[in-house]
Design a protein around this motif. Sequence first.
Motif, PDB file in Angstrom:
ATOM      1  N   LEU A 132    -105.013  52.758 -36.247  1.00 38.51           N
ATOM      2  CA  LEU A 132    -104.476  54.128 -36.213  1.00 38.51           C
ATOM      3  C   LEU A 132    -103.530  54.331 -37.387  1.00 38.51           C
ATOM      4  O   LEU A 132    -102.874  53.386 -37.828  1.00 38.51           O
ATOM      5  CB  LEU A 132    -103.706  54.373 -34.917  1.00 38.51           C
ATOM      6  CG  LEU A 132    -104.498  54.375 -33.611  1.00 38.51           C
ATOM      7  CD1 LEU A 132    -103.543  54.538 -32.423  1.00 38.51           C
ATOM      8  CD2 LEU A 132    -105.548  55.487 -33.582  1.00 38.51           C
ATOM      9  N   ASP A 133    -103.412  55.561 -37.880  1.00 37.06           N
ATOM     10  CA  ASP A 133    -102.419  55.831 -38.915  1.00 37.06           C
ATOM     11  C   ASP A 133    -101.143  56.391 -38.289  1.00 37.06           C
ATOM     12  O   ASP A 133    -101.039  56.512 -37.062  1.00 37.06           O
ATOM     13  CB  ASP A 133    -102.992  56.741 -40.024  1.00 37.06           C
ATOM     14  CG  ASP A 133    -103.150  58.188 -39.580  1.00 37.06           C
ATOM     15  OD1 ASP A 133    -102.708  58.550 -38.470  1.00 37.06           O
ATOM     16  OD2 ASP A 133    -103.721  58.982 -40.356  1.00 37.06           O
ATOM     17  N   ASN A 134    -100.175  56.718 -39.137  1.00 31.03           N
ATOM     18  CA  ASN A 134     -98.876  57.195 -38.648  1.00 31.03           C
ATOM     19  C   ASN A 134     -98.950  58.577 -38.009  1.00 31.03           C
ATOM     20  O   ASN A 134     -97.968  59.061 -37.457  1.00 31.03           O
ATOM     21  CB  ASN A 134     -97.847  57.196 -39.798  1.00 31.03           C
ATOM     22  CG  ASN A 134     -98.381  57.818 -41.069  1.00 31.03           C
ATOM     23  OD1 ASN A 134     -99.537  57.609 -41.427  1.00 31.03           O
ATOM     24  ND2 ASN A 134     -97.581  58.589 -41.753  1.00 31.03           N
ATOM     25  N   HIS A 135    -100.113  59.251 -38.080  1.00 37.99           N
ATOM     26  CA  HIS A 135    -100.275  60.554 -37.417  1.00 37.99           C
ATOM     27  C   HIS A 135    -101.167  60.418 -36.181  1.00 37.99           C
ATOM     28  O   HIS A 135    -101.636  61.420 -35.642  1.00 37.99           O
ATOM     29  CB  HIS A 135    -100.870  61.570 -38.390  1.00 37.99           C
ATOM     30  CG  HIS A 135    -100.043  61.740 -39.637  1.00 37.99           C
ATOM     31  ND1 HIS A 135     -98.904  62.510 -39.682  1.00 37.99           N
ATOM     32  CD2 HIS A 135    -100.176  61.200 -40.871  1.00 37.99           C
ATOM     33  CE1 HIS A 135     -98.364  62.449 -40.893  1.00 37.99           C
ATOM     34  NE2 HIS A 135     -99.122  61.655 -41.630  1.00 37.99           N
ATOM     35  N   GLY A 136    -101.438  59.143 -35.785  1.00 39.45           N
ATOM     36  CA  GLY A 136    -102.251  58.902 -34.596  1.00 39.45           C
ATOM     37  C   GLY A 136    -103.746  59.098 -34.818  1.00 39.45           C
ATOM     38  O   GLY A 136    -104.527  59.126 -33.871  1.00 39.45           O
ATOM     39  N   ARG A 137    -104.157  59.209 -36.092  1.00 36.82           N
ATOM     40  CA  ARG A 137    -105.584  59.389 -36.372  1.00 36.82           C
ATOM     41  C   ARG A 137    -106.261  58.020 -36.450  1.00 36.82           C
ATOM     42  O   ARG A 137    -105.735  57.096 -37.072  1.00 36.82           O
ATOM     43  CB  ARG A 137    -105.785  60.128 -37.702  1.00 36.82           C
ATOM     44  CG  ARG A 137    -105.345  61.568 -37.668  1.00 36.82           C
ATOM     45  CD  ARG A 137    -105.398  62.194 -39.044  1.00 36.82           C
ATOM     46  NE  ARG A 137    -104.484  61.584 -39.986  1.00 36.82           N
ATOM     47  CZ  ARG A 137    -104.051  62.162 -41.106  1.00 36.82           C
ATOM     48  NH1 ARG A 137    -104.479  63.372 -41.430  1.00 36.82           N
ATOM     49  NH2 ARG A 137    -103.226  61.551 -41.920  1.00 36.82           N
ATOM     50  N   ALA A 147     -99.723  50.374 -45.439  1.00 35.97           N
ATOM     51  CA  ALA A 147    -100.255  51.531 -46.184  1.00 35.97           C
ATOM     52  C   ALA A 147    -100.829  52.572 -45.218  1.00 35.97           C
ATOM     53  O   ALA A 147    -100.612  53.778 -45.384  1.00 35.97           O
ATOM     54  CB  ALA A 147    -101.329  51.068 -47.166  1.00 35.97           C
ATOM     55  N   PHE A 148    -101.542  52.123 -44.197  1.00 33.93           N
ATOM     56  CA  PHE A 148    -102.128  53.078 -43.235  1.00 33.93           C
ATOM     57  C   PHE A 148    -101.043  53.765 -42.413  1.00 33.93           C
ATOM     58  O   PHE A 148    -101.266  54.812 -41.824  1.00 33.93           O
ATOM     59  CB  PHE A 148    -103.125  52.384 -42.297  1.00 33.93           C
ATOM     60  CG  PHE A 148    -104.262  51.723 -43.028  1.00 33.93           C
ATOM     61  CD1 PHE A 148    -104.772  52.285 -44.194  1.00 33.93           C
ATOM     62  CD2 PHE A 148    -104.832  50.534 -42.573  1.00 33.93           C
ATOM     63  CE1 PHE A 148    -105.812  51.684 -44.883  1.00 33.93           C
ATOM     64  CE2 PHE A 148    -105.870  49.926 -43.261  1.00 33.93           C
ATOM     65  CZ  PHE A 148    -106.357  50.498 -44.419  1.00 33.93           C
ATOM     66  N   GLU A 189    -100.414  60.454 -45.845  1.00 33.72           N
ATOM     67  CA  GLU A 189     -99.988  61.855 -45.895  1.00 33.72           C
ATOM     68  C   GLU A 189    -100.655  62.609 -44.747  1.00 33.72           C
ATOM     69  O   GLU A 189    -101.731  62.233 -44.284  1.00 33.72           O
ATOM     70  CB  GLU A 189    -100.395  62.499 -47.220  1.00 33.72           C
ATOM     71  CG  GLU A 189     -99.847  61.809 -48.462  1.00 33.72           C
ATOM     72  CD  GLU A 189     -98.334  61.834 -48.547  1.00 33.72           C
ATOM     73  OE1 GLU A 189     -97.711  62.643 -47.833  1.00 33.72           O
ATOM     74  OE2 GLU A 189     -97.772  61.025 -49.299  1.00 33.72           O
ATOM     75  N   LYS A 190    -100.024  63.706 -44.357  1.00 35.39           N
ATOM     76  CA  LYS A 190    -100.553  64.487 -43.236  1.00 35.39           C
ATOM     77  C   LYS A 190    -101.897  65.127 -43.599  1.00 35.39           C
ATOM     78  O   LYS A 190    -102.817  65.198 -42.800  1.00 35.39           O
ATOM     79  CB  LYS A 190     -99.527  65.569 -42.869  1.00 35.39           C
ATOM     80  CG  LYS A 190     -99.904  66.413 -41.674  1.00 35.39           C
ATOM     81  CD  LYS A 190     -98.698  67.189 -41.172  1.00 35.39           C
ATOM     82  CE  LYS A 190     -98.468  68.530 -41.673  1.00 35.39           C
ATOM     83  NZ  LYS A 190     -98.990  69.480 -42.380  1.00 35.39           N
ATOM     84  N   ASP A 191    -101.987  65.619 -44.830  1.00 35.62           N
ATOM     85  CA  ASP A 191    -103.231  66.276 -45.237  1.00 35.62           C
ATOM     86  C   ASP A 191    -103.392  66.236 -46.761  1.00 35.62           C
ATOM     87  O   ASP A 191    -102.511  65.765 -47.486  1.00 35.62           O
ATOM     88  CB  ASP A 191    -103.287  67.726 -44.721  1.00 35.62           C
ATOM     89  CG  ASP A 191    -102.097  68.554 -45.173  1.00 35.62           C
ATOM     90  OD1 ASP A 191    -101.611  68.329 -46.292  1.00 35.62           O
ATOM     91  OD2 ASP A 191    -101.661  69.428 -44.401  1.00 35.62           O
ATOM     92  N   GLY A 192    -104.530  66.739 -47.208  1.00 35.35           N
ATOM     93  CA  GLY A 192    -104.853  66.691 -48.633  1.00 35.35           C
ATOM     94  C   GLY A 192    -103.937  67.540 -49.499  1.00 35.35           C
ATOM     95  O   GLY A 192    -103.800  67.292 -50.697  1.00 35.35           O
ATOM     96  N   TRP A 193    -103.294  68.542 -48.905  1.00 32.38           N
ATOM     97  CA  TRP A 193    -102.376  69.385 -49.684  1.00 32.38           C
ATOM     98  C   TRP A 193    -101.123  68.591 -50.025  1.00 32.38           C
ATOM     99  O   TRP A 193    -100.638  68.618 -51.151  1.00 32.38           O
ATOM    100  CB  TRP A 193    -102.031  70.667 -48.914  1.00 32.38           C
ATOM    101  CG  TRP A 193    -103.253  71.498 -48.659  1.00 32.38           C
ATOM    102  CD1 TRP A 193    -103.929  71.631 -47.490  1.00 32.38           C
ATOM    103  CD2 TRP A 193    -103.989  72.270 -49.628  1.00 32.38           C
ATOM    104  NE1 TRP A 193    -105.027  72.434 -47.653  1.00 32.38           N
ATOM    105  CE2 TRP A 193    -105.078  72.843 -48.952  1.00 32.38           C
ATOM    106  CE3 TRP A 193    -103.826  72.522 -50.994  1.00 32.38           C
ATOM    107  CZ2 TRP A 193    -106.015  73.656 -49.596  1.00 32.38           C
ATOM    108  CZ3 TRP A 193    -104.754  73.336 -51.635  1.00 32.38           C
ATOM    109  CH2 TRP A 193    -105.826  73.890 -50.937  1.00 32.38           C
ATOM    110  N   GLN A 194    -100.627  67.874 -48.990  1.00 32.11           N
ATOM    111  CA  GLN A 194     -99.431  67.054 -49.213  1.00 32.11           C
ATOM    112  C   GLN A 194     -99.740  65.940 -50.229  1.00 32.11           C
ATOM    113  O   GLN A 194     -98.949  65.676 -51.128  1.00 32.11           O
ATOM    114  CB  GLN A 194     -99.025  66.426 -47.877  1.00 32.11           C
ATOM    115  CG  GLN A 194     -97.544  66.494 -47.618  1.00 32.11           C
ATOM    116  CD  GLN A 194     -97.205  65.959 -46.234  1.00 32.11           C
ATOM    117  OE1 GLN A 194     -97.537  64.814 -45.889  1.00 32.11           O
ATOM    118  NE2 GLN A 194     -96.576  66.789 -45.428  1.00 32.11           N
TER     119      GLN A 194
END
Length: 329
Positions: free
Chosen positions: A3-8, A299-300, A304-309
Motif C-alpha cells: 500500500l502507499d501512503n494514501h492507502g492505494r 519510496a512507496f 504524491e497524491k496525484d499527477g498534478w502534484q
Amino acid sequence: MLLDNHGRKINYLRLAVTDRCNLRCFYCMPEEGLDWLSRKELMTYEEMLQACSLLVKMGIEKIRITGGEPFVRKDIMKLLTALSKLDGLKELSITTNGVLTAPHVAELKEIGVRSVNLSLDTLDANRFFAITRRDEFANVMETMHELLKHDIEVKINTVVMAGKNTQDIIPLVELTKELPVSVRFIEEMPFNGDGHSYSGIVWDYVKIFDEIRHTFPDIQKVPDPLYSTSYNYQIPDHKGSIGIIAAYSRTFCGTCNRIRITPQGTLKNCLYDDGVLNIKDLMRAGVNTIELEETLRAAFNSREKDGWQAEQKRKENPNFHESMATIGG
Ligand code: SAM
C-alpha cells in the motif's frame, strides 16, 4: 499487500527495457532520435529480473514490458520468458508498436502473455508515415492479425492529436465492428522529448467522446474494471470495445496502482514525477535485498497524491520535457 501512503494498493509495474525505438512518432521524440543511453547506463536483464523478483514478492501482481520499443532490445524473449516464470506474478503483458512483433507472437502465447497493447494512431498508411516518420504500417497490421489469430487480447492505443489524426477516430471505432479489439483513445501528454513548451490539449476526453457519440449515438457505457485508466464503452453489435484515457486530464489518480521503472533503473511513483530513486545504482552499489526492500517501501510511502502534484514538483527541475520513450508510456 503493498500500500502507499494514501492507502492505494500498488500491484502493477511498468518496466521500460530500452529507450531506443524504431519509429520516430513526432509527439514522442525528435526525428533525429534521442541522446540514447549507453549500454552501461541500461539495466541488465539480470538486474531487471532481480528487481522484478523482489517487487513481486512485495506485492506486484502484473508487469508490463514497454520502452522505447521492447522488441528492438536484443534477446527480449529471454527476459520475457524468465519473467513469465516468476512465482506470484499473475500477469505479464507488453506494449509494442508492432513493427518487429509478429514473428514472436506464437512464443508470446506459449509463455502465457494474454494481452498486448499495440500502438496505432491511424489506419491510413500515409498518415502513419507522417506521424511515425517510418514506412511500417503493413508490419503493424500484420502483428495485429497475428495476435488475434493466436487469441491474444489486443488493445489498440491511439494518441489523439489535433490536426494530425482526428479523422481516424471514426475509422478506428469502426474497426471494432468486425474485430474483437479494444480501441483506446489517449489524450496527448507533454512528453515529446524536444523541450518545447506545451500549452494544454484541444482533444480532451470529453471532446473525443462527443466525436464518437456524434456518429454512434447508441454508444453505451460499460463497467470500468478495477484500476482501469480508461472510460469504457461499447457500440451495440460491435465485437470490440472503445476506451478513452484521460492521460492529460488525469482523472484516475485516486485509484492509481502502478509504478514505473525506466531503462536506466529510475523508479517512478507517477508518470509525471521525476523519479524517486535509482534501483540499478543501488544494486550496483551492493545493497542487499533487505536494504533494497526497505528503500523501496520508504519510496512507496511518499507517493504524491496525484499527477498534478507530481508535475508541480517536477517543474522545479529544468529537464521537464522528457520523451515518453524514456518513461515507458
Ligand atoms: N514502443 C512501444 C509502443 O509504441 O507502444 C512502447 C513505448 S511507447 C512510449 C508507449 C505509448 O506511449 C505508446 O502508445 C505511445 O503512443 C504513447 N505516447 C508516447 N508519447 C506520448 C505523448 N506525448 N502523449 C500520449 N501518449 C504518448
